[in-house]
Design a protein around this motif. Structure first.
Motif, PDB file in Angstrom:
ATOM      1  N   LYS A 167       0.820  -1.202  -0.144  1.00  0.00           N
ATOM      2  CA  LYS A 167       0.013   0.000  -0.099  1.00  0.00           C
ATOM      3  C   LYS A 167       0.835   1.233  -0.043  1.00  0.00           C
ATOM      4  N   PHE A 168       1.998   1.335   0.722  1.00  0.00           N
ATOM      5  CA  PHE A 168       2.940   2.180   0.851  1.00  0.00           C
ATOM      6  C   PHE A 168       3.363   2.815  -0.567  1.00  0.00           C
ATOM      7  N   ILE A 169       3.765   1.856  -1.549  1.00  0.00           N
ATOM      8  CA  ILE A 169       4.306   2.327  -2.588  1.00  0.00           C
ATOM      9  C   ILE A 169       3.328   3.340  -3.289  1.00  0.00           C
ATOM     10  N   THR A 170       1.866   3.162  -2.967  1.00  0.00           N
ATOM     11  CA  THR A 170       0.710   4.055  -3.945  1.00  0.00           C
ATOM     12  C   THR A 170       1.398   5.513  -3.421  1.00  0.00           C
ATOM     13  N   ILE A 171       2.083   5.829  -2.320  1.00  0.00           N
ATOM     14  CA  ILE A 171       2.084   7.066  -1.852  1.00  0.00           C
ATOM     15  C   ILE A 171       3.244   7.635  -2.945  1.00  0.00           C
ATOM     16  N   CYS A 172       4.408   6.907  -3.067  1.00  0.00           N
ATOM     17  CA  CYS A 172       5.370   7.536  -4.019  1.00  0.00           C
ATOM     18  C   CYS A 172       4.751   7.604  -5.474  1.00  0.00           C
ATOM     19  N   GLU A 173       4.146   6.645  -5.952  1.00  0.00           N
ATOM     20  CA  GLU A 173       3.597   6.672  -7.217  1.00  0.00           C
ATOM     21  C   GLU A 173       2.586   8.017  -7.472  1.00  0.00           C
ATOM     22  N   SER A 174       1.819   8.153  -6.531  1.00  0.00           N
ATOM     23  CA  SER A 174       0.770   9.322  -6.440  1.00  0.00           C
ATOM     24  C   SER A 174       1.503  10.776  -6.336  1.00  0.00           C
ATOM     25  N   LEU A 175       2.428  10.922  -5.436  1.00  0.00           N
ATOM     26  CA  LEU A 175       3.483  11.976  -5.668  1.00  0.00           C
ATOM     27  C   LEU A 175       4.196  12.305  -6.842  1.00  0.00           C
ATOM     28  N   LYS A 176       4.454  11.156  -7.542  1.00  0.00           N
ATOM     29  CA  LYS A 176       5.357  11.622  -8.724  1.00  0.00           C
ATOM     30  C   LYS A 176       4.293  11.936  -9.788  1.00  0.00           C
ATOM     31  N   GLU A 177       3.035  11.368  -9.862  1.00  0.00           N
ATOM     32  CA  GLU A 177       2.021  11.695 -10.711  1.00  0.00           C
ATOM     33  C   GLU A 177       1.742  13.314 -10.559  1.00  0.00           C
ATOM     34  N   GLU A 178       1.523  13.681  -9.258  1.00  0.00           N
ATOM     35  CA  GLU A 178       0.889  14.989  -8.921  1.00  0.00           C
ATOM     36  C   GLU A 178       2.158  16.101  -8.981  1.00  0.00           C
ATOM     37  N   VAL A 179       3.296  15.791  -8.609  1.00  0.00           N
ATOM     38  CA  VAL A 179       4.382  16.721  -8.534  1.00  0.00           C
ATOM     39  C   VAL A 179       5.174  17.053 -10.118  1.00  0.00           C
ATOM     40  N   PHE A 180       5.251  16.090 -10.942  1.00  0.00           N
ATOM     41  CA  PHE A 180       6.058  16.058 -11.959  1.00  0.00           C
ATOM     42  C   PHE A 180       5.207  15.877 -13.294  1.00  0.00           C
ATOM     43  N   ILE A 181       4.571  17.038 -13.699  1.00  0.00           N
ATOM     44  CA  ILE A 181       3.582  17.260 -14.604  1.00  0.00           C
ATOM     45  C   ILE A 181       4.327  17.523 -15.948  1.00  0.00           C
ATOM     46  N   LYS A 182       5.503  18.273 -15.643  1.00  0.00           N
ATOM     47  CA  LYS A 182       6.488  18.559 -17.130  1.00  0.00           C
ATOM     48  C   LYS A 182       7.597  18.447 -16.569  1.00  0.00           C
ATOM     49  N   ILE A 231      11.348   8.264   0.860  1.00  0.00           N
ATOM     50  CA  ILE A 231      10.270   9.041  -0.212  1.00  0.00           C
ATOM     51  C   ILE A 231      10.984  10.131  -0.726  1.00  0.00           C
ATOM     52  N   LEU A 232      11.345  11.069   0.281  1.00  0.00           N
ATOM     53  CA  LEU A 232      11.924  12.458  -0.024  1.00  0.00           C
ATOM     54  C   LEU A 232      13.126  12.240  -0.772  1.00  0.00           C
ATOM     55  N   ASN A 233      13.923  11.247  -0.475  1.00  0.00           N
ATOM     56  CA  ASN A 233      15.156  10.890  -1.302  1.00  0.00           C
ATOM     57  C   ASN A 233      14.990  10.581  -2.830  1.00  0.00           C
ATOM     58  N   GLU A 234      13.895   9.896  -2.825  1.00  0.00           N
ATOM     59  CA  GLU A 234      13.402   9.128  -4.142  1.00  0.00           C
ATOM     60  C   GLU A 234      12.960  10.476  -5.048  1.00  0.00           C
ATOM     61  N   LEU A 235      12.202  11.345  -4.354  1.00  0.00           N
ATOM     62  CA  LEU A 235      11.426  12.329  -5.217  1.00  0.00           C
ATOM     63  C   LEU A 235      12.659  13.238  -5.556  1.00  0.00           C
ATOM     64  N   GLY A 236      13.337  13.594  -4.521  1.00  0.00           N
ATOM     65  CA  GLY A 236      14.298  14.711  -5.171  1.00  0.00           C
ATOM     66  C   GLY A 236      15.138  14.201  -6.057  1.00  0.00           C
ATOM     67  N   SER A 237      15.643  12.862  -6.228  1.00  0.00           N
ATOM     68  CA  SER A 237      16.421  12.398  -7.064  1.00  0.00           C
ATOM     69  C   SER A 237      15.690  12.354  -8.429  1.00  0.00           C
ATOM     70  N   LEU A 238      14.712  11.981  -8.390  1.00  0.00           N
ATOM     71  CA  LEU A 238      13.691  12.173  -9.719  1.00  0.00           C
ATOM     72  C   LEU A 238      13.764  13.763 -10.071  1.00  0.00           C
ATOM     73  N   ALA A 239      13.123  14.586  -9.353  1.00  0.00           N
ATOM     74  CA  ALA A 239      13.248  16.047  -9.712  1.00  0.00           C
ATOM     75  C   ALA A 239      14.507  16.325 -10.362  1.00  0.00           C
ATOM     76  N   GLN A 240      15.761  16.189  -9.739  1.00  0.00           N
ATOM     77  CA  GLN A 240      16.889  16.636 -10.426  1.00  0.00           C
ATOM     78  C   GLN A 240      17.081  15.843 -11.788  1.00  0.00           C
ATOM     79  N   LYS A 241      16.599  14.544 -12.135  1.00  0.00           N
ATOM     80  CA  LYS A 241      16.582  13.855 -13.243  1.00  0.00           C
ATOM     81  C   LYS A 241      16.024  14.714 -14.426  1.00  0.00           C
TER      82      LYS A 241
END
Length: 360
Positions: A167-182, A231-241
């Motif tokens: 269930k927890f992994i849905t948080i990461c996936e949901s945030l990725k979709e909401e944050v990184f629109i472009k 979660i924050l590390n993963e999202l931060g890394s994705l944002a930089q990429k």
């Protein structure tokens, strides 16, 4: 995002590993116009000078970053005027900053020239003893913070047993979709600082004020062991990429963990409401306990409460010792202030302003 005229952060922190510094991230030395490194004993006006310089450029309409001292949150370790690419830094212990590009970028400003060293030498033994007493209090504080680390780990492990990772992994996936629109091109830069710190006045945080200027705020709520930092590390890394600059704000207890991340180019902050800084934010909230097995949490409730109480007891003891160190430091400063020639300090301030106004 409406940019605030003032930002308040911490450059260093009193952590379970001792004093931890992010001084290298205050400003990019390769693109900076001028970095002034302030030297001089306690009470020589380093923080006062930085506050005056900050106020000077605020009055001129520039945004200013104030980097506070974790050993005294009312004092400053640094000031930055980002638009002018200029900074002032406290270069004394425990920071011990020296110029990297002397003359070209960095310059030392010695406020110690305003001291009457002959008068200070008359109290040599007394002053040395005060320095030692301050150091002893900090070393004891760090030992209590270090003692709190395994208890915090046990608390984390008890919580993590209840986490349902499917269930927890849905948080990461949901945030990725909401944050990184472009997506941008290239790879984004990064910066590391503290928004919170263990100080003589308790645990102080500037996070709520920092986040208030952001349009989109996502909140991860929960105690230790719920993988918020992961979660924050993963999202931060994705944002930089994806090409975005990311400001990582570290946990004041354990600098290896991330407390919040800020992505200014898309006016997005992803923050935690946690057991240490106890901040409260407004935004879309993910309560991690909703993704946990409640029966597991309930079965471990008494052990979790035991760890929580002992952790807080050790933290409070460390905070008391940091406060004692500050009280003694105030006495130390008073001896130095008595010997200061304030006309020399005024002259230094005028000289600093002249140096920095060249970059307007």
């Amino acid at each position: 995002m409406t940019q605030k005229k003032e930002r308040h952060l911490f450059l260093g922190g009193n952590t379970y590993r001792g004093f931890h510094s992010f001084y290298s991230y205050i400003i990019n030395k390769e693109t900076a116009n001028k970095v002034l490194c302030l030297k001089g004993g306690p009470g020589t006006g380093k923080s006062h000078l930085m506050k005056k310089v900050g106020a000077h450029f605020l009055d001129k309409g520039y945004s200013v970053e104030y980097h506070h001292c974790s050993s005294d949150s009312n004092s400053l370790d640094g000031v930055v005027v980002p638009d002018l690419k200029i900074a002032l830094l406290d270069g004394t212990s425990p920071h011990m900053i020296d110029p990297i590009y002397p003359g070209a970028v960095d310059e030392i400003i010695n406020l110690g020239i305003a001291l009457n060293n002959d008068a200070l030498s008359l109290n040599k033994k007394y002053l040395i003893n005060i320095y030692k007493e301050i150091s002893t209090n900090f070393q004891r504080a760090y030992k209590f913070l270090a003692a709190a680390k395994p208890i915090h780990e046990d608390w984390s492990k008890l919580n993590s047993k209840a986490l349902d990772y499917s269930k927890f992994i849905t948080i990461c996936e949901s945030l990725k979709e909401e944050v990184f629109i472009k997506q941008k091109s290239g790879f984004g830069d990064e910066r590391h600082l503290f928004a919170s710190a263990f100080t003589p006045d308790g645990i102080i945080t500037f996070a709520e004020d920092l986040v208030s200027e952001y349009t989109n705020t996502f909140i991860l709520r929960g105690g230790p062991g719920f993988s918020k930092s992961k979660i924050l590390n993963e999202l931060g890394s994705l944002a930089q990429k994806k090409g975005y600059f990311v400001e990582y704000l570290h946990d004041p207890f354990n600098p290896d963990r991330i407390e919040h991340i800020l992505i200014p180019e898309i006016s997005t902050s992803i923050v935690t409401e946690n057991e240490i800084s106890k901040s409260s934010f407004k935004g879309k909230t993910y309560n991690i306990e909703d993704f946990c097995n409640s029966s597991v949490l309930l079965s471990n409730k008494s052990e979790i409460e035991y760890d929580k109480n002992h952790f807080e007891e050790l933290i409070n003891k460390a905070l008391f010792l940091i406060s004692e160190a500050h009280r003694i430091h105030d006495d130390l400063e008073s001896h130095y202030i008595k010997t200061l020639d304030f006309t020399i300090l005024d002259s230094v301030y005028n000289d600093v302003i002249q140096k920095l106004e060249k970059y307007i």
